[in-house]
Design an enzyme around this catalytic site. Structure first.
Site, PDB file in Angstrom:
ATOM      1  N   GLU A  51      12.130   1.227   7.503  1.00  0.00           N
ATOM      2  CA  GLU A  51      12.417   0.778   6.126  1.00  0.00           C
ATOM      3  C   GLU A  51      13.773   0.073   6.062  1.00  0.00           C
ATOM      4  O   GLU A  51      13.939  -0.904   5.336  1.00  0.00           O
ATOM      5  CB  GLU A  51      12.364   1.946   5.135  1.00  0.00           C
ATOM      6  CG  GLU A  51      11.071   2.769   5.172  1.00  0.00           C
ATOM      7  CD  GLU A  51       9.785   1.966   5.130  1.00  0.00           C
ATOM      8  OE1 GLU A  51       9.783   0.814   4.657  1.00  0.00           O
ATOM      9  OE2 GLU A  51       8.750   2.499   5.606  1.00  0.00           O
TER      10      GLU A  51
ATOM     11  N   HIS B  72      13.444  -3.506   7.271  1.00  0.00           N
ATOM     12  CA  HIS B  72      12.796  -4.395   6.294  1.00  0.00           C
ATOM     13  C   HIS B  72      13.823  -5.138   5.433  1.00  0.00           C
ATOM     14  O   HIS B  72      13.498  -6.168   4.849  1.00  0.00           O
ATOM     15  CB  HIS B  72      11.896  -3.596   5.354  1.00  0.00           C
ATOM     16  CG  HIS B  72      10.461  -3.487   5.793  1.00  0.00           C
ATOM     17  ND1 HIS B  72       9.740  -4.555   6.283  1.00  0.00           N
ATOM     18  CD2 HIS B  72       9.603  -2.439   5.768  1.00  0.00           C
ATOM     19  CE1 HIS B  72       8.496  -4.149   6.546  1.00  0.00           C
ATOM     20  NE2 HIS B  72       8.386  -2.873   6.255  1.00  0.00           N
TER      21      HIS B  72
ATOM     22  N   GLU C 190       4.398  -1.741  -4.082  1.00  0.00           N
ATOM     23  CA  GLU C 190       3.720  -2.568  -3.089  1.00  0.00           C
ATOM     24  C   GLU C 190       2.287  -2.078  -2.939  1.00  0.00           C
ATOM     25  O   GLU C 190       2.078  -0.860  -2.837  1.00  0.00           O
ATOM     26  CB  GLU C 190       4.413  -2.490  -1.723  1.00  0.00           C
ATOM     27  CG  GLU C 190       3.756  -3.445  -0.732  1.00  0.00           C
ATOM     28  CD  GLU C 190       4.375  -3.410   0.670  1.00  0.00           C
ATOM     29  OE1 GLU C 190       5.309  -2.626   0.904  1.00  0.00           O
ATOM     30  OE2 GLU C 190       3.902  -4.165   1.503  1.00  0.00           O
TER      31      GLU C 190
ATOM     32  N   GLU D  13      10.258   0.299   1.309  1.00  0.00           N
ATOM     33  CA  GLU D  13      11.544  -0.378   1.531  1.00  0.00           C
ATOM     34  C   GLU D  13      12.166  -1.013   0.290  1.00  0.00           C
ATOM     35  O   GLU D  13      12.951  -1.962   0.421  1.00  0.00           O
ATOM     36  CB  GLU D  13      11.337  -1.458   2.594  1.00  0.00           C
ATOM     37  CG  GLU D  13      10.479  -2.676   2.162  1.00  0.00           C
ATOM     38  CD  GLU D  13       9.005  -2.584   2.523  1.00  0.00           C
ATOM     39  OE1 GLU D  13       8.486  -1.454   2.668  1.00  0.00           O
ATOM     40  OE2 GLU D  13       8.352  -3.640   2.649  1.00  0.00           O
ATOM     41  N   ASN D  14      11.874  -0.545  -0.932  1.00  0.00           N
ATOM     42  CA  ASN D  14      12.473  -1.130  -2.139  1.00  0.00           C
ATOM     43  C   ASN D  14      13.942  -1.479  -1.925  1.00  0.00           C
ATOM     44  O   ASN D  14      14.700  -0.690  -1.390  1.00  0.00           O
ATOM     45  CB  ASN D  14      12.389  -0.132  -3.293  1.00  0.00           C
ATOM     46  CG  ASN D  14      11.039   0.531  -3.388  1.00  0.00           C
ATOM     47  OD1 ASN D  14      10.035  -0.141  -3.517  1.00  0.00           O
ATOM     48  ND2 ASN D  14      11.024   1.850  -3.281  1.00  0.00           N
TER      49      ASN D  14
ATOM     50  N   GLY E 252       3.993   6.501   4.062  1.00  0.00           N
ATOM     51  CA  GLY E 252       5.130   7.169   4.703  1.00  0.00           C
ATOM     52  C   GLY E 252       6.421   6.919   3.945  1.00  0.00           C
ATOM     53  O   GLY E 252       7.174   7.843   3.647  1.00  0.00           O
ATOM     54  N   ALA E 253       6.675   5.652   3.623  1.00  0.00           N
ATOM     55  CA  ALA E 253       7.914   5.302   2.931  1.00  0.00           C
ATOM     56  C   ALA E 253       7.849   3.851   2.472  1.00  0.00           C
ATOM     57  O   ALA E 253       6.999   3.088   2.932  1.00  0.00           O
ATOM     58  CB  ALA E 253       9.110   5.485   3.860  1.00  0.00           C
TER      59      ALA E 253
ATOM     60  N   GLU F 163       5.307  -6.659   8.385  1.00  0.00           N
ATOM     61  CA  GLU F 163       5.001  -5.342   8.960  1.00  0.00           C
ATOM     62  C   GLU F 163       4.933  -5.363  10.494  1.00  0.00           C
ATOM     63  O   GLU F 163       5.483  -4.493  11.151  1.00  0.00           O
ATOM     64  CB  GLU F 163       3.722  -4.764   8.350  1.00  0.00           C
ATOM     65  CG  GLU F 163       3.822  -4.453   6.851  1.00  0.00           C
ATOM     66  CD  GLU F 163       4.927  -3.466   6.483  1.00  0.00           C
ATOM     67  OE1 GLU F 163       5.502  -2.819   7.383  1.00  0.00           O
ATOM     68  OE2 GLU F 163       5.230  -3.354   5.274  1.00  0.00           O
TER      69      GLU F 163
HETATM   70  N1  BES Z   1       5.871  -1.407   3.097  1.00  0.00           N
HETATM   71  C1  BES Z   1       5.376  -0.218   3.674  1.00  0.00           C
HETATM   72  C2  BES Z   1       4.939   0.796   2.670  1.00  0.00           C
HETATM   73  C3  BES Z   1       3.636   0.502   2.006  1.00  0.00           C
HETATM   74  C4  BES Z   1       2.483   0.607   2.693  1.00  0.00           C
HETATM   75  C5  BES Z   1       3.546   0.155   0.711  1.00  0.00           C
HETATM   76  C6  BES Z   1       1.278   0.353   2.061  1.00  0.00           C
HETATM   77  C7  BES Z   1       2.356  -0.100   0.101  1.00  0.00           C
HETATM   78  C8  BES Z   1       1.208   0.007   0.766  1.00  0.00           C
HETATM   79  C9  BES Z   1       6.412   0.448   4.572  1.00  0.00           C
HETATM   80  O1  BES Z   1       7.373  -0.396   5.071  1.00  0.00           O
HETATM   81  C10 BES Z   1       5.662   0.966   5.741  1.00  0.00           C
HETATM   82  O2  BES Z   1       5.144   0.193   6.468  1.00  0.00           O
HETATM   83  N2  BES Z   1       5.605   2.268   5.891  1.00  0.00           N
HETATM   84  C11 BES Z   1       4.835   2.922   6.909  1.00  0.00           C
HETATM   85  C12 BES Z   1       5.689   3.631   7.901  1.00  0.00           C
HETATM   86  C13 BES Z   1       6.206   2.748   8.987  1.00  0.00           C
HETATM   87  C14 BES Z   1       7.107   3.501   9.915  1.00  0.00           C
HETATM   88  C15 BES Z   1       5.135   2.062   9.773  1.00  0.00           C
HETATM   89  C16 BES Z   1       3.955   3.914   6.206  1.00  0.00           C
HETATM   90  O3  BES Z   1       4.211   4.174   5.033  1.00  0.00           O
HETATM   91  O4  BES Z   1       3.024   4.415   6.814  1.00  0.00           O
HETATM   92 ZN    ZN Z   2       6.766  -1.592   6.647  1.00  0.00          ZN
END
Ligand code: BES
Ligand code: ZN
Length: 885
Positions: free
Chosen positions: A304, A307, A127, A270-271, A267-268, A326
């Site tokens: 995650e 999602h 992503e 959601e694959n 941070g993470a 998001e």
């Molecule tokens: N889908 C995102 C991860 C992501 C972010 C992928 C930017 C590619 C580019 C994931 O669901 C996400 O939002 N993660 C957050 C943590 C969350 C608790 C808000 C993150 O990685 O900061």
């Molecule tokens: Zn997210």
């Protein structure tokens, strides 16, 4: 610049793809520098093929193309064309099988986008646009396909081979290799695709869904870390249960896997069925993780997981819709955390983040609506605005419709759009039709306008008529590209508090519109300026505005400061008790910053000192809440109230206020510390966390008295601590107070924890956030420390990112802070543009800097723009900042 002139992408230019891909079978033969990828796709035209016959354009970056086949026949050089960042297939049919063979170099991939290596683990991050760095594809989220993957790798080095869905085949191959084949039966966009290979430790558990299906839960980590997964596993099960109970959503595959890696940009992720996590949000035990780390693990695991329905089953049509998944998912994870912990404490923490980070973004050079209309680099749009303001917008919908109405709306959303790639309009449509066609016409302004609205409130009391009126005027400052704003529809929580502390019942004198103007003490604001008059108010009340922070706005009113003092003690809305204490402190401290600048001796307001003392002595307050309300406003929050930011005096005033309060209440604070500093079995209950939080806040106050006996106390806490919360708090406070123990604790902590990278990240943070001339030198020295590695984003964030938030040192008048960060941005951009562009965001205050600092930042920005090969990521942020003067 890499591209001569970076292209701007516009939402208004969206068109459906010419071709669709319904199925894809991938084969990977993994190798550090030369991984072979074979992709076999079912392609079909999505337009009037017979009369138009268009080429098929595929995205592709950093790939080596080997062979192409159409329906089994290899293409000749004249039947395709390699273009910049893509491949054009000219040999097309209305429906065909396209097979592409290419190679990639995962080890060289330091951008951590696509397939790369984190230590010895192969992993992916796709992503938003990483999949095009794995193979040629129509890499956009509205291309939804069924994915099958065959992973081949050396069996000894990579015993664990994972991809999305369920394993369907496996076996040994010659040359010491083996394979596993995976099938994900749900259609998905390419950004949710994942692959992992490694020699990983496994922690397993099980969850039985509401319909009685058993789900195999698996967390994969570096061997040796298995014992640190309990909290993540518990959080996962709680998330699964919560989504069933609150949203009626059950998990859909038979297996749910989480893999923790150290090198990860975010941070993470959601694959589908195979989440990949930054190890900081999986691994936690009391010895190495703080309470706030535990809290973070729970929230991110929840996010995650949620999602799976809001993002995966229903995804985004294009990246302008990012807040669709998001904002909604942040709202869901915030509510989950509120249900698992103290609701008001969690809400305050969320609003603190919004105000200290999103409000700043919304007032700066990169301000954008939660649904932007254009971007240069989509990676720059994973912002506080899309996420946190996006969540507040969903929260307002929840407030407007009520919990039941909102649930009807989400049920309708899943019913209408499951398996599709949709827009924010589709979401609003579902909410509306499920709620008697609720009219969201004006509410939609929240999606298209940037900037934080300001509410200016005037009050008046008519004693004879026993009527109380408030006039609310809303405005919103111009933001880049948007001068005029339309008024917003927003829910506005209101209380009128009588002198005995009870709320007056709210009865509106006249009702003008068809839609109700007030429901359950929530006013509907819709006009640029409007007056609400309440009847039956027999003495002048103290108004409590925007209760629960029902709308994400700033407020100013004609109320005297004594009202804040009253509300700090008496508001029936707990959030507003906190908010009143903050608002009062901000007001007073802002005046002190001006005094300091004018050389006026500092003196703290007596009623404030008294009110603060009442809070210290109030034994009825929950400890976590007390720790929050006693924490005076941060420098960042104070800067927001300044036309020209005064870093030095803001720091000085904050120090003065802390010292004054601490000296006044030294006895009481010391008693609180002693009462909380008792040997106890470690627990993660909200009560136990609250005790540690308050204890450490109080220790910080005591240290600010300058009395050396508190240095000894902090040192003792550091030495005796049996959990990281207390140990790290003491470490930080000792370093920050420039105590005689500082060098010793830095050394001791290092020796004790140097093999735990997550703990070393804390060690770097504590040092990079210390004030004083020494810090920059120390940060530079740490760049060559054995635990630092600029290709690991967590380490860069801990050392370099933390320094950019060290206001007095980063914004030094000599310009040494800017020069250092500018060099770092240029250097890191060569490896990891996403990381570099986040660092470039630290110049966001450019416009409001004093003129000497502004000139220095201008030089820095121009130096970056003059670099030959800067990424689109950094270019977009720096050029927007440079234009904002
Ligand atoms: N889908 C995102 C991860 C992501 C972010 C992928 C930017 C590619 C580019 C994931 O669901 C996400 O939002 N993660 C957050 C943590 C969350 C608790 C808000 C993150 O990685 O900061
Ligand atoms: Zn997210």
């Amino acid at each position: 610049m890499k591209d001569a002139s970076p292209q701007t992408i516009f939402l208004k230019d969206y068109t459906p793809s010419d071709y669709l891909i319904s199925k894809i079978h991938l084969t990977f033969d993994l190798d550090d520098t030369n991984t072979q990828v074979i992709s076999k796709m079912n392609v079909s035209a999505n337009y009037d093929f017979k009369s138009l016959k268009r080429d098929l354009v595929l995205n592709g970056e950093e790939l080596t193309l080997n062979k192409i086949f159409v329906d089994g026949a290899e293409l000749g050089a004249d039947q395709y064309e390699l273009i910049e960042d893509g491949l054009v297939i000219k040999e097309v049919k209305e429906e065909f099988i396209l097979e592409i063979h290419n190679t990639i170099n995962p080890l060289a991939n330091k951008a951590l986008d696509g397939l790369y290596k984190s230590g010895s683990i192969f992993c992916t991050q796709n992503e938003p646009e990483g999949f095009r760095r794995i193979t040629y594809f129509i890499d956009r989220p509205d291309i939804m396909a069924v994915y099958t993957t065959k992973v081949i790798a050396d069996k000894a080095k990579y015993p664990v081979l994972l991809s999305n869905g369920n394993p369907i085949d496996s076996g040994d191959l010659e040359g010491g290799k083996h394979f596993v084949e995976w099938l994900d039966p749900f259609v998905k966009p390419s950004y949710l695709y994942a692959l992992v290979a490694g020699d990983l430790g496994l922690v397993q558990d099980e969850f039985t869904t509401m319909s009685g299906r058993k789900i195999d839960l698996r967390i994969y980590v570096d061997k040796g870390n298995e014992s640190k997964c309990d909290h993540a596993m518990e959080s996962l099960k709680n998330s699964m249960r919560w989504d069933e109970e609150v949203y009626g959503r059950e998990y859909d595959l038979d297996i749910y896997m989480i893999v923790a890696v150290d090198a990860f940009n975010m941070g993470a992720m959601e694959n589908k069925g195979l989440n990949i996590f930054n190890s900081a949000y999986v691994l936690a035990d009391p010895k190495t993780a703080t309470d706030s780390n535990f809290f973070g693990v729970e929230g991110v695991i929840g996010h995650e997981y949620f999602h799976n329905w809001t993002g995966n089953r229903i995804t985004c049509r294009d990246w302008f819709q990012l807040t669709l998944k998001e904002g909604l998912t942040v709202f869901r994870d915030q509510e989950f955390s509120s249900d698992m912990n103290s609701r008001v404490v969690n809400r305050i923490a969320n609003i603190k983040t919004l105000k200290s980070r999103q409000f700043v973004e919304d007032a700066g050079p990169t301000a954008h609506p939660i649904k932007p209309s254009s971007y240069i680099e989509i990676n720059n749009f994973y912002t506080m605005t899309i996420y946190e303001k996006g969540s507040e917008v969903i929260r307002m919908i929840h407030t407007l419709l009520g919990a039941d109405g909102f649930r009807k709306g989400t049920d309708k959303y899943f019913e209408l759009f499951d398996g599709q790639a949709v827009t924010t309009e589709d979401f609003i449509h579902a909410m509306s039709v499920a709620n008697d066609n609720y009219d969201f016409t004006q509410f939609k302004n929240w999606y298209h306008q940037a900037g934080t609205p300001m509410l200016d409130i005037k009050t008046s009391y008519n004693e004879a008529a026993k009527e109380y009126s408030i006039t609310v005027t809303q405005s919103c400052k111009p933001t880049p590209g948007q001068d005029e704003k339309k008024p917003y529809h927003m829910p506005f929580g209101l209380g009128l508090v009588s002198k005995d502390g009870a709320d007056f019942p709210l009865k509106l004198k006249e009702v003008f519109t068809a839609q109700p103007q007030i429901e359950e003490n929530i006013l509907h604001l819709t006009q640029e300026s409007e007056t609400f008059t309440f009847t039956g108010i027999d003495h002048e009340p103290v108004p409590s505005f925007n209760r629960g922070f029902s709308a994400p706005v700033n407020l100013k009113s004609d109320r005297p400061l004594s009202d804040f003092v009253f509300l700090m003690a008496n508001d029936n809305d707990e959030y507003n008790r906190y908010e009143s204490a903050q608002a009062l402190a901000i007001e007073l401290m802002s005046c002190l910053v001006k005094d300091a600048a004018n050389g006026v001796p500092l003196k703290l307001d007596a009623p404030f000192i008294k009110a603060y003392g009442e809070l210290i002595k109030d034994e009825s307050l929950d400890n976590s809440f007390k720790a929050l309300i006693l924490d005076i406003p941060s420098e960042g929050i104070l800067h927001q109230a300044q036309d020209v930011v005064d870093f030095e005096n803001t720091f000085k005033v904050r120090k003065f206020v802390k010292e004054t309060l601490a000296k006044t209440y030294e006895q009481e604070l010391s008693a609180i510390y002693d009462s909380l500093n008792v040997d106890k079995e470690y627990s993660l209950s909200p009560e136990a966390m609250g005790e540690r939080e308050l204890k450490n806040l109080v220790l910080g106050l005591l240290l600010s008295t300058g009395n050396s006996k508190y240095e000894d106390l902090a040192y003792e806490q550091f030495v005796k601590a049996t959990n990281m919360t207390d140990e790290f708090a003491a470490l930080t406070m000792i370093i920050h107070s420039d105590s005689k123990y500082a060098d010793e604790v830095i050394e001791k902590f290092f020796i004790k924890w140097k093999h735990e990278t997550l703990v070393m990240q804390k060690w770097l943070t504590a040092q990079a956030s210390a004030r004083g001339e020494k810090t920059l030198g120390r940060v530079k020295e740490l760049l060559s420390n054995e635990v630092y590695d600029k290709s690991v984003p967590n380490l860069v964030r801990s050392l370099i990112g933390t320094f950019t938030a060290n206001y007095t040192e980063f914004h030094k008048a000599s310009g040494v802070g800017y020069e250092f960060i500018t060099n770092q941005i240029i250097d890191i951009d060569k490896l990891n543009p996403q990381m570099a562009s986040r660092l470039a965001g630290s110049f966001k205050d450019y416009k409001r800097l004093p003129s000497d600092l502004k000139a220095l930042v201008k030089t820095s920005l121009e130096r970056i723009l003059a670099e030959k090969d800067i990424s689109r990521n950094v270019y977009e942020i720096v050029s927007k900042t440079h234009a904002d003067s």
